[in-house]
Design an enzyme around this catalytic site. Structure first.
Site, short mmCIF file in Angstrom:
data_model
loop_
_atom_site.label_atom_id
_atom_site.label_comp_id
_atom_site.label_asym_id
_atom_site.label_seq_id
_atom_site.Cartn_x
_atom_site.Cartn_y
_atom_site.Cartn_z
N CYS A 1 169.02 13.34 24.14
CA CYS A 1 170.38 13.69 24.62
C CYS A 1 170.86 14.15 24.15
O CYS A 1 171.18 14.38 22.64
CB CYS A 1 170.60 11.71 24.89
SG CYS A 1 169.26 10.43 25.73
N ARG B 1 169.30 20.62 25.13
CA ARG B 1 168.59 20.29 24.15
C ARG B 1 167.37 19.19 25.62
O ARG B 1 166.47 18.18 24.95
CB ARG B 1 169.29 19.03 23.82
CG ARG B 1 169.79 19.67 22.85
CD ARG B 1 171.12 18.34 22.74
NE ARG B 1 170.82 17.55 22.10
CZ ARG B 1 170.52 17.64 20.47
NH1 ARG B 1 171.20 18.30 19.88
NH2 ARG B 1 170.03 16.08 20.45
N TRP C 1 168.85 11.59 28.49
CA TRP C 1 167.06 12.31 28.12
C TRP C 1 166.15 11.05 28.26
O TRP C 1 165.83 10.19 27.29
CB TRP C 1 166.55 13.20 27.45
CG TRP C 1 165.35 12.82 27.25
CD1 TRP C 1 164.84 14.06 28.16
CD2 TRP C 1 164.10 12.87 26.78
NE1 TRP C 1 163.30 14.61 27.79
CE2 TRP C 1 162.54 13.52 27.06
CE3 TRP C 1 163.66 11.61 25.89
CZ2 TRP C 1 161.53 12.96 26.68
CZ3 TRP C 1 162.12 11.46 25.45
CH2 TRP C 1 161.38 12.32 26.07
N ASN D 1 172.94 8.23 21.85
CA ASN D 1 171.34 8.41 22.17
C ASN D 1 170.33 8.09 20.81
O ASN D 1 171.39 7.29 19.65
CB ASN D 1 171.63 10.20 21.03
CG ASN D 1 171.98 10.81 21.69
OD1 ASN D 1 172.37 10.78 22.41
ND2 ASN D 1 172.27 12.43 21.11
N GLY D 2 169.14 7.38 21.02
CA GLY D 2 168.73 6.75 20.58
C GLY D 2 168.04 5.86 21.02
O GLY D 2 167.98 5.09 22.36
N GLU E 1 148.26 27.26 19.29
CA GLU E 1 149.49 27.20 19.84
C GLU E 1 150.10 27.93 21.32
O GLU E 1 150.69 27.77 21.77
CB GLU E 1 150.21 27.92 18.99
CG GLU E 1 152.49 28.32 18.80
CD GLU E 1 152.96 27.48 19.17
OE1 GLU E 1 152.77 25.91 18.96
OE2 GLU E 1 154.16 27.79 20.07
N LYS F 1 152.34 26.83 24.70
CA LYS F 1 153.08 27.35 25.17
C LYS F 1 152.83 27.50 26.35
O LYS F 1 153.93 27.43 27.51
CB LYS F 1 153.17 28.77 24.27
CG LYS F 1 154.15 28.74 22.59
CD LYS F 1 155.42 28.64 22.76
CE LYS F 1 155.88 27.81 23.15
NZ LYS F 1 155.90 26.96 21.11
N GLU G 1 153.45 23.94 28.27
CA GLU G 1 154.65 23.00 28.54
C GLU G 1 155.84 24.25 29.66
O GLU G 1 156.41 23.22 29.89
CB GLU G 1 155.18 22.85 26.86
CG GLU G 1 155.60 24.14 25.72
CD GLU G 1 156.22 24.33 24.38
OE1 GLU G 1 156.28 22.96 24.80
OE2 GLU G 1 156.46 24.96 24.10
N HIS H 1 130.44 22.37 21.86
CA HIS H 1 130.16 21.12 22.10
C HIS H 1 131.07 20.34 22.61
O HIS H 1 131.40 19.27 22.36
CB HIS H 1 130.94 20.72 20.86
CG HIS H 1 129.75 21.21 18.90
ND1 HIS H 1 128.66 20.92 18.93
CD2 HIS H 1 130.07 22.47 18.78
CE1 HIS H 1 128.03 21.76 17.89
NE2 HIS H 1 129.36 22.53 17.79
N LYS I 1 164.37 19.41 23.20
CA LYS I 1 163.87 20.20 22.37
C LYS I 1 164.23 19.39 20.83
O LYS I 1 163.45 20.05 20.19
CB LYS I 1 165.52 21.24 22.43
CG LYS I 1 165.77 22.40 21.39
CD LYS I 1 164.72 23.23 21.27
CE LYS I 1 164.48 24.43 20.43
NZ LYS I 1 163.40 25.23 20.19
#
Ligand code: F6R
Length: 608
Positions: A2, A27, A74, A100-101, A481, A485, A488, A504, A603
């Site tokens: 947010c 964000r 968000w 926010n939160g 990574e 990438k 996402e 395995h 973000k």
């Protein structure tokens, strides 16, 4: 996550706040809203979806007013609908709150308020807070907010206005970042610096438990009791051009291409060639204290967790100090074994990730020394740790972390060098490592110059539904990574594995439709990875391999190869991660995805 922006001053706040929200878009959010005091009372307009929806709703009717607050949400409590969007108002519709939160005891407060006749429209904890402030309001917004915040558990960054006090904006923080922008006869609050930069560079970073009261004459910072707090005014160094796209189609691409420069900035001033070591004055640890460290825990989330794993390989190999890498969200809730000889390093681009911050606090409470490798100057983690170093990678706006990742590895390399030289590393080895670090930015540039080759490669694999990334040793985290990438931003399922682990389980997935990306520079495990490539080829898999130039053996085996310049083994991740960032970018763009704001992602993850 947010975004908050608020304004009080002589200018019309409507467009100014909308511009601020646009700066906060990166964000991640799923609805937006604005509240203004226009002389005639409080006007609140909100919409679900992207900011363009809010802009459409405001066409021809941006309310007037020189005091206002605006928010991108968000979703945490309740779906991303218009009703759940912020600002929320109190029972009488006089007070507007953006938040926010998460308010953890919202259900109990809501029940208590319902019992005294309050009715709620939304599913949000924020509306509960707005009603609570309204219920406690006795003519003074500042006191009502302080009283309400004493009743709530959880995390918040809030901004509040009231039609009954049209010259006051109150904001407060606990666990969710908030910055005051100090202009000329005008003041701002925001959840980060990006909406402030076009108006002022002077900021005050609020700390947890602090409130700020903005009026037309200035601002005051206080705690939830009555004590005023004197806060320093800091200057932000980033300029506006840095947070704009500068000719690139997306922030992500711009940030990928900035890596030669961001790496130079991370290394600048830290390399001591003659002594073959790194200068890291910000660590706030003497040589003796560093030598006494007998265990290191690195804690982080997401991409920063991947760079931490690379740090583990580097530190153990060169400095011979045992390292554990912990997801911050796990570390904070178990019972970690830590004492004063343990060094806990938090790694974070934003410096605001709630779990990483909490892990650092937990480590401090248990007596560990704490360091931070953080990008955003003045962020909460940067201020919480006892020492550390800034990455100086510059603002990272694209949701998918790219340049911060390579700068984190570079900063870890500096720390490793410093520690290793205090242990057994010779001055000669130190100088060689420095030389390799100095050469990296140019080698990164060589890879970026071949971006069109990666673009062509991406073209061929656009329609894959799964991709496997395999690496060994220090390039195993690069496999993780690379997979992160891709998934996402392109929404293609991807997994990273240590190459030998493939046998395995994941080997069952391999058929002629399965691209397998091998990160295979000529390092100490090269012959092993060649065998792993053979295993994939034997099952019909399509192999894309990142190799050092002239690696005829893998070039013969693989369907596609991409060349990587040579460097010392431990620094190869800075180079091998580049084509994987580009690959994810081009695949996602071709698939029509919004690479800078992928769905559901934020973000800066300021809730746990
Ligand atoms: C992925 C990504 C995230 C972040 C994670 C931690 O591309 O950006 O996985 O790495 O949310 O964020 P910071 O580094 O800000 O603590």
């Amino acid at each position: 996550m947010c975004g908050i922006v608020g304004y009080i001053g002589p200018r019309q706040a409507g467009h100014l706040l909308l511009d601020g929200l646009r700066r906060l878009e990166y964000r991640g959010y799923d609805s937006a809203g604005i509240a203004l005091l226009n002389g005639g009372g409080l006007e609140v307009i909100k919409t679900s979806g992207k900011l363009s929806n809010l802009e459409k709703a405001l066409v021809g009717r941006v309310p007037s007013g020189t005091l206002g607050i605006a928010h991108t949400r968000w979703a945490t409590h309740g779906a991303p609908t218009e009703i759940n969007a912020h600002p929320h108002t109190d029972q009488d519709g006089n007070i507007a709150v953006i938040h926010n939160g998460i308010i953890e005891n919202a259900t109990a407060i809501r029940t208590a308020l319902v019992n005294i006749g309050h009715t709620f429209e939304s599913d949000t904890d924020t509306e509960v807070l707005a009603h609570l402030i309204g219920a406690l309001f006795q003519g003074d917004l500042e006191e009502a907010v302080a009283a309400a915040l004493k009743e709530v558990d959880g995390a918040y960054g809030i901004a509040v206005i009231s039609a009954q006090q049209p010259d006051v904006l109150v904001a407060a923080r606990k666990g969710s970042p908030l910055i005051v922008g100090v202009g000329t006869d005008e003041w701002f609050v925001a959840s980060d610096a990006s909406p402030l930069l076009e108006h002022t560079r002077s900021v005050v970073y609020l700390d947890d438990g602090e409130m700020v009261v903005l009026t037309r004459d200035g601002y005051r910072v206080r705690d939830l009791q009555v004590t005023e707090i004197q806060k320093p005014v800091s200057q932000i160094e980033w300029d506006l051009a840095k947070i704009e796209r500068g000719g690139f189609e997306h922030f992500m691409l711009k940030e990928i291409f900035e890596q030669p420069e961001s790496l130079r900035n991370t290394l600048r001033g830290h390399l001591l060639d003659d002594e073959g070591t790194a200068r890291l004055l910000g660590l706030n640890l003497t040589d003796d204290e560093l030598k006494r460290i007998d265990r290191i825990v690195i804690t982080a989330c997401g991409t920063s967790w991947h760079s931490s794993l690379i740090g583990e390989y580097m530190i153990e190999e060169l400095a011979r100090v045992p390292v554990e890498v912990e997801y911050a969200s796990e570390f904070r809730y178990r019972n970690p074994v830590i004492d004063e000889r343990t060094l806990v390093i938090g790694i974070s681009q934003s410096g605001e990730t709630a779990d990483t911050l909490a892990a650092i606090r937990e480590a401090k409470a248990r007596g560990a020394r704490t360091l931070g490798l953080v990008n955003v100057v003045g962020s909460t983690i940067a201020r919480e740790v006892e020492g550390g170093t800034y990455l100086h990678a510059g603002p990272e706006i694209g949701v998918a972390s790219t340049k911060a990742f390579t700068s984190q590895i570079a900063a870890l390399a500096l720390f490793t060098l410093r520690l290793a030289r205090l242990k057994d590393m010779s001055i000669l080895q130190g100088r060689q490592f420095i030389q390799a670090l100095r050469e990296l930015p140019d080698k990164v540039q060589q890879i970026l110059d071949r971006a069109p080759d990666v673009e062509r490669l991406a073209e061929e694999f656009l329609d894959s539904s799964n991709v496997l990334y395999l690496g060994r040793g220090v390039n195993f985290p690069v496999a993780l990574e690379g997979a992160l990438k891709l998934k996402e931003i392109s929404y293609i399922h991807a997994e990273g594995y240590p190459a030998a682990e493939m046998k395995h389980g994941p080997i069952a997935l391999i058929d002629e439709n399965m691209p397998v990306v091998f990160i295979a520079p000529k390092d100490g495990v090269h012959s092993k990875i060649v065998s792993n490539i053979e295993e994939v080829k034997a099952r019909g898999g399509k192999v894309i391999a990142l190799v050092n130039e002239g690696d005829a053996e893998i070039e013969r085996l693989a369907d596609k190869t991409f060349p990587i310049p040579d460097t010392v083994d431990l620094l190869t991740p800075i180079l091998t991660s580049l084509p994987l960032q580009l690959f994810a970018y081009y695949v996602a763009v071709r698939r029509g995805c919004n690479v800078d704001q992928p769905r559901n992602l934020a973000k800066s993850v300021t809730v746990e």
